[in-house]
Design a protein around this motif. Structure first.
Motif, PDB file in Angstrom:
ATOM      1  N   GLN A   1     -24.538 -19.429   3.198  1.00 35.77           N
ATOM      2  CA  GLN A   1     -25.338 -19.428   1.971  1.00 35.77           C
ATOM      3  C   GLN A   1     -24.517 -19.081   0.724  1.00 35.77           C
ATOM      4  O   GLN A   1     -25.022 -19.145  -0.389  1.00 35.77           O
ATOM      5  N   GLY A   2     -23.271 -18.727   0.901  1.00 40.51           N
ATOM      6  CA  GLY A   2     -22.401 -18.408  -0.226  1.00 40.51           C
ATOM      7  C   GLY A   2     -21.010 -18.099   0.274  1.00 40.51           C
ATOM      8  O   GLY A   2     -20.778 -17.979   1.486  1.00 40.51           O
ATOM      9  N   ILE A   3     -20.074 -17.966  -0.651  1.00 37.19           N
ATOM     10  CA  ILE A   3     -18.714 -17.598  -0.279  1.00 37.19           C
ATOM     11  C   ILE A   3     -18.245 -16.433  -1.141  1.00 37.19           C
ATOM     12  O   ILE A   3     -18.679 -16.265  -2.285  1.00 37.19           O
ATOM     13  N   CYS A   4     -17.379 -15.615  -0.567  1.00 43.41           N
ATOM     14  CA  CYS A   4     -16.779 -14.497  -1.289  1.00 43.41           C
ATOM     15  C   CYS A   4     -15.270 -14.597  -1.098  1.00 43.41           C
ATOM     16  O   CYS A   4     -14.789 -14.757   0.031  1.00 43.41           O
ATOM     17  N   THR A   5     -14.528 -14.525  -2.183  1.00 41.51           N
ATOM     18  CA  THR A   5     -13.084 -14.704  -2.105  1.00 41.51           C
ATOM     19  C   THR A   5     -12.348 -13.395  -2.338  1.00 41.51           C
ATOM     20  O   THR A   5     -12.623 -12.664  -3.283  1.00 41.51           O
ATOM     21  N   LEU A   6     -11.387 -13.131  -1.466  1.00 43.37           N
ATOM     22  CA  LEU A   6     -10.463 -12.013  -1.646  1.00 43.37           C
ATOM     23  C   LEU A   6      -9.289 -12.504  -2.489  1.00 43.37           C
ATOM     24  O   LEU A   6      -9.093 -13.714  -2.656  1.00 43.37           O
TER      25      LEU A   6
ATOM     26  N   ALA B   1     -12.458  -0.559  -2.391  1.00 44.76           N
ATOM     27  CA  ALA B   1     -13.207  -1.758  -2.004  1.00 44.76           C
ATOM     28  C   ALA B   1     -14.539  -1.895  -2.734  1.00 44.76           C
ATOM     29  O   ALA B   1     -15.381  -2.696  -2.336  1.00 44.76           O
ATOM     30  N   HIS B   2     -14.726  -1.125  -3.818  1.00 47.17           N
ATOM     31  CA  HIS B   2     -15.999  -1.154  -4.538  1.00 47.17           C
ATOM     32  C   HIS B   2     -16.330  -2.567  -5.024  1.00 47.17           C
ATOM     33  O   HIS B   2     -17.463  -3.044  -4.897  1.00 47.17           O
ATOM     34  N   SER B   3     -15.332  -3.249  -5.587  1.00 44.10           N
ATOM     35  CA  SER B   3     -15.550  -4.602  -6.102  1.00 44.10           C
ATOM     36  C   SER B   3     -15.949  -5.561  -4.977  1.00 44.10           C
ATOM     37  O   SER B   3     -16.856  -6.384  -5.138  1.00 44.10           O
ATOM     38  N   TYR B   4     -15.284  -5.462  -3.853  1.00 42.53           N
ATOM     39  CA  TYR B   4     -15.584  -6.321  -2.697  1.00 42.53           C
ATOM     40  C   TYR B   4     -17.009  -6.109  -2.208  1.00 42.53           C
ATOM     41  O   TYR B   4     -17.758  -7.069  -1.980  1.00 42.53           O
ATOM     42  N   LEU B   5     -17.404  -4.865  -2.067  1.00 44.23           N
ATOM     43  CA  LEU B   5     -18.754  -4.571  -1.598  1.00 44.23           C
ATOM     44  C   LEU B   5     -19.803  -5.075  -2.591  1.00 44.23           C
ATOM     45  O   LEU B   5     -20.850  -5.597  -2.197  1.00 44.23           O
ATOM     46  N   ASN B   6     -19.527  -4.937  -3.885  1.00 48.45           N
ATOM     47  CA  ASN B   6     -20.451  -5.456  -4.900  1.00 48.45           C
ATOM     48  C   ASN B   6     -20.534  -6.975  -4.850  1.00 48.45           C
ATOM     49  O   ASN B   6     -21.603  -7.561  -5.037  1.00 48.45           O
ATOM     50  N   ALA B   7     -19.377  -7.625  -4.618  1.00 46.04           N
ATOM     51  CA  ALA B   7     -19.350  -9.090  -4.553  1.00 46.04           C
ATOM     52  C   ALA B   7     -20.157  -9.588  -3.355  1.00 46.04           C
ATOM     53  O   ALA B   7     -20.899 -10.578  -3.450  1.00 46.04           O
TER      54      ALA B   7
ATOM     55  N   PHE C   1     -13.565  -0.977 -14.067  1.00 43.48           N
ATOM     56  CA  PHE C   1     -12.513  -1.630 -13.290  1.00 43.48           C
ATOM     57  C   PHE C   1     -12.872  -1.775 -11.815  1.00 43.48           C
ATOM     58  O   PHE C   1     -12.727  -2.839 -11.222  1.00 43.48           O
ATOM     59  N   TYR C   2     -13.340  -0.711 -11.180  1.00 35.76           N
ATOM     60  CA  TYR C   2     -13.584  -0.747  -9.746  1.00 35.76           C
ATOM     61  C   TYR C   2     -14.910  -1.401  -9.379  1.00 35.76           C
ATOM     62  O   TYR C   2     -15.087  -1.856  -8.240  1.00 35.76           O
ATOM     63  N   GLU C   3     -15.825  -1.488 -10.323  1.00 35.54           N
ATOM     64  CA  GLU C   3     -17.161  -2.011 -10.021  1.00 35.54           C
ATOM     65  C   GLU C   3     -17.283  -3.519 -10.217  1.00 35.54           C
ATOM     66  O   GLU C   3     -18.110  -4.163  -9.589  1.00 35.54           O
ATOM     67  N   SER C   4     -16.474  -4.075 -11.106  1.00 34.84           N
ATOM     68  CA  SER C   4     -16.682  -5.453 -11.542  1.00 34.84           C
ATOM     69  C   SER C   4     -16.373  -6.474 -10.450  1.00 34.84           C
ATOM     70  O   SER C   4     -15.528  -6.251  -9.590  1.00 34.84           O
ATOM     71  N   ILE C   5     -17.081  -7.589 -10.552  1.00 31.33           N
ATOM     72  CA  ILE C   5     -16.839  -8.719  -9.659  1.00 31.33           C
ATOM     73  C   ILE C   5     -16.685  -9.985 -10.495  1.00 31.33           C
ATOM     74  O   ILE C   5     -16.927  -9.987 -11.700  1.00 31.33           O
ATOM     75  N   ASN C   6     -16.283 -11.055  -9.841  1.00 34.28           N
ATOM     76  CA  ASN C   6     -16.104 -12.357 -10.475  1.00 34.28           C
ATOM     77  C   ASN C   6     -17.124 -13.318  -9.874  1.00 34.28           C
ATOM     78  O   ASN C   6     -17.275 -13.370  -8.647  1.00 34.28           O
ATOM     79  N   ILE C   7     -17.825 -14.045 -10.722  1.00 34.39           N
ATOM     80  CA  ILE C   7     -18.829 -15.014 -10.265  1.00 34.39           C
ATOM     81  C   ILE C   7     -18.532 -16.359 -10.919  1.00 34.39           C
ATOM     82  O   ILE C   7     -18.272 -16.418 -12.128  1.00 34.39           O
ATOM     83  N   THR C   8     -18.568 -17.422 -10.135  1.00 40.03           N
ATOM     84  CA  THR C   8     -18.400 -18.765 -10.702  1.00 40.03           C
ATOM     85  C   THR C   8     -19.773 -19.396 -10.868  1.00 40.03           C
ATOM     86  O   THR C   8     -20.514 -19.565  -9.890  1.00 40.03           O
ATOM     87  N   LEU C   9     -20.096 -19.754 -12.099  1.00 45.93           N
ATOM     88  CA  LEU C   9     -21.390 -20.351 -12.429  1.00 45.93           C
ATOM     89  C   LEU C   9     -21.241 -21.854 -12.638  1.00 45.93           C
ATOM     90  O   LEU C   9     -20.141 -22.374 -12.821  1.00 45.93           O
ATOM     91  N   ASN C  10     -22.373 -22.546 -12.616  1.00 44.64           N
ATOM     92  CA  ASN C  10     -22.460 -23.970 -12.952  1.00 44.64           C
ATOM     93  C   ASN C  10     -21.826 -24.870 -11.892  1.00 44.64           C
ATOM     94  O   ASN C  10     -21.366 -25.966 -12.199  1.00 44.64           O
TER      95      ASN C  10
ATOM     96  N   VAL D   1     -13.831 -10.586  -5.667  1.00 44.16           N
ATOM     97  CA  VAL D   1     -13.365  -9.315  -6.212  1.00 44.16           C
ATOM     98  C   VAL D   1     -12.766  -9.570  -7.593  1.00 44.16           C
ATOM     99  O   VAL D   1     -12.319 -10.666  -7.897  1.00 44.16           O
ATOM    100  N   ASP D   2     -12.789  -8.552  -8.416  1.00 49.56           N
ATOM    101  CA  ASP D   2     -12.219  -8.653  -9.765  1.00 49.56           C
ATOM    102  C   ASP D   2     -10.918  -7.850  -9.834  1.00 49.56           C
ATOM    103  O   ASP D   2     -10.743  -7.002 -10.689  1.00 49.56           O
ATOM    104  N   HIS D   3     -10.038  -8.109  -8.890  1.00 48.85           N
ATOM    105  CA  HIS D   3      -8.729  -7.453  -8.919  1.00 48.85           C
ATOM    106  C   HIS D   3      -7.723  -8.339  -8.204  1.00 48.85           C
ATOM    107  O   HIS D   3      -8.088  -9.336  -7.566  1.00 48.85           O
TER     108      HIS D   3
END
Length: 305
Positions: free
Chosen positions: A98-103, A289-295, A256-265, A273-275
């Motif tokens: 249902q989705g993908i998460c990239t390291l 791993a805060h960013s990973y868990l949030n992603a 810094f540790y909380e943010s994630i990256n999302i691709t829209l459209n 993750v945002d690192h």
């Protein structure tokens, strides 16, 4: 629970270590499908001196398995991270997840592996023939980027009313936010043309986008040096930056540790993750791993059914 494909990232960086360390936690959120060879994670476990989780599910990429060379940039790790990412995209395209998460990947490793695209976002834009919108942040603040991985010297030429107006319209349709603050590009937004005319094009694009959407969703342009003031951050959750570092420097300073990256459209859900690869600590210390868990959390909440 939803299935989420996880591309393993650069194997010489912190990606495999994060995947192993946090597997137990994310199993409570989703069914993770790791786009990697099980032998790779076994090798990582040997280096780290930890036990391999017994319930990991794998769909390996169609590429030879390289050896881990911790903290090293090489073509083999670049190619493997690229193929792992493509495997995750295939699973999403085929509705197997249902989705993908990239390291994290290393862009130089991709380059020396002969990969033409700069990074994940560019691959997605090419794959789906869409203007892939990069948005980073957390629940407190999100920043969308009109231009992403391009040199600073090329930004001004990109700022045109028609293109930016269409970007804002697409961004609204992806998020459906109540309002967003748009940053200018020159100091003081150009001071009425004293320092360039790009900000006038931004202003026209905002007016045009709001008119097309039938409501004042976008405000600006506002000088970037004051855009992220405490008052503005109280009033706005979404910001639009013309240039990568202008928007992301304050975001990472604050979250810094909380943010994630999302691709829209694009037609699939991709979070990240945002690192970076953090070669300096890879296989040495436990990465945050805060960013990973949030992603992963966002992917499970908004992944396609």
């Amino acid at each position: 629970m939803k299935k989420i494909a996880i591309s393993i990232g650069d194997i010489n960086g912190v990606g495999p270590q994060i995947a192993l360390n946090e597997h137990k936690k994310i199993k409570k959120l989703c069914n993770p499908i790791y786009c990697a060879h099980p032998e790779l994670l076994q090798d990582a476990c040997k280096i780290l001196g930890i036990a391999m989780p017994k319930d990991m599910e794998f769909v390996p990429p169609n590429t030879p398995l390289p050896s881990i060379c911790a903290g090293t940039i090489n073509a083999q790790s670049g190619r493997y991270s690229y193929e792992s990412f493509l495997q995750a995209c295939k699973l999403a395209d085929n509705k197997e997840v249902q989705g993908i998460c990239t390291l994290p990947i290393h862009k130089k490793a991709w380059q020396i592996a002969g990969i033409k695209e700069v990074g994940h976002t560019e691959v997605l834009a090419k794959r789906y023939q869409k203007k892939a919108i990069m948005m980073l942040g957390c629940e407190k603040m999100f920043v969308a980027l009109f231009s992403d991985h391009i040199p600073l010297k090329d930004v001004s030429a990109m700022i045109k009313t028609e293109e930016l107006s269409e970007f804002l319209i697409q961004f609204y349709h992806c998020i459906k936010m109540k309002k967003a603050l748009v940053l200018g590009v020159n100091p003081h937004c150009g001071d009425d043309g004293v320092m360039g005319n790009e900000d006038e094009a931004i202003k026209k694009a905002i007016i045009k986008a709001n008119k097309t959407l039938g409501q004042e969703y976008f405000t600006g342009p506002i000088p970037p040096d004051t855009a992220f003031s405490p008052k503005n951050r109280e009033e706005y959750q979404f910001f639009v930056s013309m240039y990568h570092d202008v928007g992301l420097a304050p975001l990472k300073a604050l979250y810094f540790y909380e943010s994630i990256n999302i691709t829209l459209n694009i037609p699939i859900l991709r979070t990240s993750v945002d690192h970076g690869v953090a070669y300096d600590i890879a296989y040495k210390t436990r990465p945050n791993a805060h960013s990973y868990l949030n992603a992963i959390d966002l992917a499970t909440r908004y992944g396609m059914d």
